[in-house]
Design an enzyme around this catalytic site. Structure first.
Site, PDB file in Angstrom:
ATOM      1  N   CYS A  11       0.828  -1.196   0.000  1.00  0.00           N
ATOM      2  CA  CYS A  11       0.000   0.000   0.000  1.00  0.00           C
ATOM      3  C   CYS A  11       0.868   1.253   0.000  1.00  0.00           C
ATOM      4  O   CYS A  11       2.089   1.177   0.010  1.00  0.00           O
ATOM      5  CB  CYS A  11      -0.870  -0.008   1.239  1.00  0.00           C
ATOM      6  SG  CYS A  11      -1.706  -1.582   1.503  1.00  0.00           S
ATOM      7  N   GLY A  37      -1.779   1.294  -4.656  1.00  0.00           N
ATOM      8  CA  GLY A  37      -3.013   0.679  -4.184  1.00  0.00           C
ATOM      9  C   GLY A  37      -4.233   1.355  -4.760  1.00  0.00           C
ATOM     10  O   GLY A  37      -4.342   2.579  -4.675  1.00  0.00           O
ATOM     11  N   ASN A 112       1.777  -0.081   5.564  1.00  0.00           N
ATOM     12  CA  ASN A 112       2.226  -0.735   4.337  1.00  0.00           C
ATOM     13  C   ASN A 112       3.131  -1.886   4.744  1.00  0.00           C
ATOM     14  O   ASN A 112       4.157  -1.670   5.371  1.00  0.00           O
ATOM     15  CB  ASN A 112       2.986   0.273   3.464  1.00  0.00           C
ATOM     16  CG  ASN A 112       3.675  -0.370   2.260  1.00  0.00           C
ATOM     17  OD1 ASN A 112       4.626   0.182   1.732  1.00  0.00           O
ATOM     18  ND2 ASN A 112       3.219  -1.527   1.828  1.00  0.00           N
ATOM     19  N   GLY A 113       2.731  -3.087   4.360  1.00  0.00           N
ATOM     20  CA  GLY A 113       3.556  -4.244   4.698  1.00  0.00           C
ATOM     21  C   GLY A 113       2.700  -5.407   5.126  1.00  0.00           C
ATOM     22  O   GLY A 113       1.507  -5.454   4.831  1.00  0.00           O
ATOM     23  N   TYR A 252       9.463  -3.379 -10.035  1.00  0.00           N
ATOM     24  CA  TYR A 252       8.093  -3.163 -10.503  1.00  0.00           C
ATOM     25  C   TYR A 252       7.324  -2.093  -9.730  1.00  0.00           C
ATOM     26  O   TYR A 252       6.643  -1.269 -10.324  1.00  0.00           O
ATOM     27  CB  TYR A 252       7.318  -4.484 -10.418  1.00  0.00           C
ATOM     28  CG  TYR A 252       5.825  -4.330 -10.547  1.00  0.00           C
ATOM     29  CD1 TYR A 252       5.230  -4.185 -11.791  1.00  0.00           C
ATOM     30  CD2 TYR A 252       5.002  -4.312  -9.412  1.00  0.00           C
ATOM     31  CE1 TYR A 252       3.851  -4.025 -11.913  1.00  0.00           C
ATOM     32  CE2 TYR A 252       3.638  -4.146  -9.525  1.00  0.00           C
ATOM     33  CZ  TYR A 252       3.062  -4.009 -10.768  1.00  0.00           C
ATOM     34  OH  TYR A 252       1.719  -3.842 -10.883  1.00  0.00           O
TER      35      TYR A 252
HETATM   36  P1  5GP Z   1       1.547 -12.280 -14.947  1.00  0.00           P
HETATM   37  O1  5GP Z   1       0.619 -11.899 -16.042  1.00  0.00           O
HETATM   38  O2  5GP Z   1       2.765 -13.023 -15.416  1.00  0.00           O
HETATM   39  O3  5GP Z   1       0.849 -13.010 -13.839  1.00  0.00           O
HETATM   40  O4  5GP Z   1       2.076 -10.946 -14.259  1.00  0.00           O
HETATM   41  C1  5GP Z   1       3.109 -10.203 -14.849  1.00  0.00           C
HETATM   42  C2  5GP Z   1       2.665  -8.794 -15.109  1.00  0.00           C
HETATM   43  O5  5GP Z   1       2.121  -8.222 -13.929  1.00  0.00           O
HETATM   44  C3  5GP Z   1       3.805  -7.885 -15.525  1.00  0.00           C
HETATM   45  O6  5GP Z   1       3.351  -7.035 -16.574  1.00  0.00           O
HETATM   46  C4  5GP Z   1       4.137  -7.066 -14.281  1.00  0.00           C
HETATM   47  O7  5GP Z   1       4.477  -5.729 -14.622  1.00  0.00           O
HETATM   48  C5  5GP Z   1       2.876  -7.109 -13.485  1.00  0.00           C
HETATM   49  N1  5GP Z   1       3.113  -7.313 -12.040  1.00  0.00           N
HETATM   50  C6  5GP Z   1       4.217  -7.738 -11.409  1.00  0.00           C
HETATM   51  N2  5GP Z   1       4.023  -7.790 -10.075  1.00  0.00           N
HETATM   52  C7  5GP Z   1       2.766  -7.381  -9.863  1.00  0.00           C
HETATM   53  C8  5GP Z   1       1.987  -7.205  -8.690  1.00  0.00           C
HETATM   54  O8  5GP Z   1       2.431  -7.417  -7.559  1.00  0.00           O
HETATM   55  N3  5GP Z   1       0.708  -6.753  -8.884  1.00  0.00           N
HETATM   56  C9  5GP Z   1       0.202  -6.487 -10.128  1.00  0.00           C
HETATM   57  N4  5GP Z   1      -1.047  -6.044 -10.242  1.00  0.00           N
HETATM   58  N5  5GP Z   1       0.915  -6.630 -11.232  1.00  0.00           N
HETATM   59  C10 5GP Z   1       2.172  -7.101 -11.114  1.00  0.00           C
HETATM   60 MG    MG Z   2       3.467  -4.836 -16.319  1.00  0.00          MG
END
Ligand code: 5GP
Ligand code: MG
Length: 465
Positions: A11, A37, A112-113, A252
């Site tokens: 968050c 979030g 957050n955590g 990310y």
């Molecule tokens: P996948 O489709 O392989 O399950 O997820 C990979 C994609 O989700 C990548 O485009 C990446 O940028 C994004 N992504 C990586 N970690 C997270 C996360 O913790 N939450 C969300 N919503 N997207 C994520």
């Molecule tokens: Mg992505």
């Protein structure tokens, strides 16, 4: 974070002390932290006599769209929170900041955590007769503060956090005080800024930029900061230990324009892309990103490889939270509503897609299909992180081990599943070599399975589900 549905924890938090427009500034900061979030958001202010609050599910822009809502949030101290979103399971009661009424007055908390001993603590507290209003593990902290027999607020906080284990970057507010605390391993970022003599505590420095505040420094791992009429006091309340900064914040989660763990995210992410190009070159004509999360790494890859960067996917930024799937017969709709391929860029080209991470593999599988349909001659995937093989217990929203594609398939099998000409990941040693003291300072549990904090007995992610 909450624990009544799947764990979702990463968050954004904000705390402001000593500004006549604390509530309004918190609102702006939450806007800047929206990427951390999107499930719910809230602001609580203190007038010195009472709390004012507004919390709801949805995006910041929707929740505070009525100007009168913000006008009511008067007071010189404020805390705010954006909740992380995945599908389902969110309840209004869990929207933060949580407010609890204690003997000495109300207290509000933004967290957050993710606590790793939440279940054990909750059981102990409930056996002793504590009544919980939410399924949030953040509420446990308030119970521990409330039960403390220590005299000062600072001592009560210290006693509470000595019992807690896990990842937490937290802001706490009483009627006259703002406190910030970061766990001794420093999993999640938290920084301090100043504006017009007021103090701002926030997850990421991009929020400081938006309100024209000056970045001062990070809240240190294990540091407790208390701000009241006497100014800011800092104390290190835990013995110093090895840090475990979350490397996924760089890969990310954080915004590229933020400075976290003492370094700019853009700079770091670009380094990942450059190094990836050096060690995992691709025979392609163009480099594209999966906007927005892999833009910076893709730029780095393009710069170092000398392959032209092109915008081959267009992302629609206007998809609301409550998007309804109108045509059941159309497949892959959730990806298609978000991305479309640019035919003129992709047709007849050997395309190198730089992606920041592969979790389940679903996004990329669908995108590759789309890119091929647009006429790409070859598709090469380069991932700016190593294969994700283990769940995160410290706040990142990864699924269970079974759902992680790299846990079940070899890289060659993933390449085959994605139906691409080549697939390469960023090796862990190069990832760690791209950040300051990577080998010693960062948590890599999701890539290595080595967890820096022992999980309490019986802890599995499923206990929250
Ligand atoms: P996948 O489709 O392989 O399950 O997820 C990979 C994609 O989700 C990548 O485009 C990446 O940028 C994004 N992504 C990586 N970690 C997270 C996360 O913790 N939450 C969300 N919503 N997207 C994520
Ligand atoms: Mg992505």
């Amino acid at each position: 974070m909450d624990c009544n549905s799947s764990v979702k924890a990463n968050c954004g938090v904000v705390g402001i002390y000593g500004h006549p427009e604390a509530g309004q500034l918190t609102y702006l900061c939450l806007y800047a932290l929206q990427h951390r979030g999107q499930e719910g958001s809230g602001i609580v202010t203190s007038t010195g006599r009472e709390f004012r609050s507004h919390r709801a599910q949805g995006l910041v822009s929707d929740i505070f769209s009525d100007v009168n809502t913000l006008k009511k949030l008067i007071g010189k101290i404020a805390v705010g929170h954006n909740r992380y979103s995945t599908t389902g399971g969110n309840t209004p009661a869990n929207v933060q900041p949580l407010i609890m009424k204690l003997k000495n007055g109300p207290i509000a908390i933004s967290h957050n955590g993710n606590l790793v001993n939440a279940k054990a603590l909750r059981n102990i507290l409930m056996n002793e007769g504590s009544i919980f209003q939410t399924s949030s593990d953040s509420e446990i902290i308030i119970h521990l503060i409330a039960k403390s027999r220590k005299k000062t607020f600072q001592e009560k906080i210290k006693e509470a956090f000595e019992q807690v284990s896990g990842a937490y970057s937290i802001v706490l507010m009483t009627k006259n005080t703002l406190a910030a605390i970061r766990d001794p391993k420093g999993f999640r970022p938290l920084c301090i800024g100043k504006k017009d003599g007021a103090y701002i505590i926030t997850s990421e420095s991009c929020a400081l930029d938006l309100i024209d505040a000056q970045y001062i420094r990070d809240v240190e791992p294990g540091e407790l900061i208390i701000i009241d009429k006497n100014g800011l006091r800092s104390s290190m309340i835990f013995p110093k230990e090895k840090t475990a900064f979350c490397i996924f914040e760089y890969i990310y989660f954080s915004r590229p324009d933020s400075k976290v763990f003492g370094e700019y995210v853009d700079k770091t992410r670009r380094k990942f892309g450059k190094r990836l190009a050096e060690i995992k070159p691709a025979d392609g004509d163009i480099v594209i990103s999966v906007p927005d999360s892999s833009n910076t790494a893709a730029l780095g890859y393009s710069q170092r490889s000398k392959l032209r960067f092109e915008i081959g996917l267009i992302r629609n930024h206007y998809i609301g939270r409550t998007f309804i799937h109108p045509i059941q017969s159309q497949r892959d709709f959730n990806v298609r509503i978000k991305f479309n391929a640019v035919g003129g860029v992709l047709k007849g080209r050997r395309v190198v897609i730089v992606e920041d991470s592969i979790v389940r593999g679903t996004t990329l599988k669908k995108l590759v299909k789309m890119i091929k349909k647009a006429g790409a001659k070859e598709v090469h995937v380069r991932v700016s992180s190593p294969p994700i093989i283990s769940p995160c217990y410290y706040g990142m929203d990864f699924p269970t081990k079974d759902e992680l594609i790299a846990n079940n398939k070899s890289i060659e099998e993933i390449r085959d599943y994605l139906d691409v000409d080549s697939l390469e990941y960023f090796p862990l040693e190069d990832l760690l070599g791209s950040v300051e003291d990577g080998e010693t300072n960062f948590c890599t549990a999701c890539f290595s399975g080595k967890y820096p904090l022992p999980l309490t007995e019986g802890f599995t992610k499923d206990q929250y589900e």
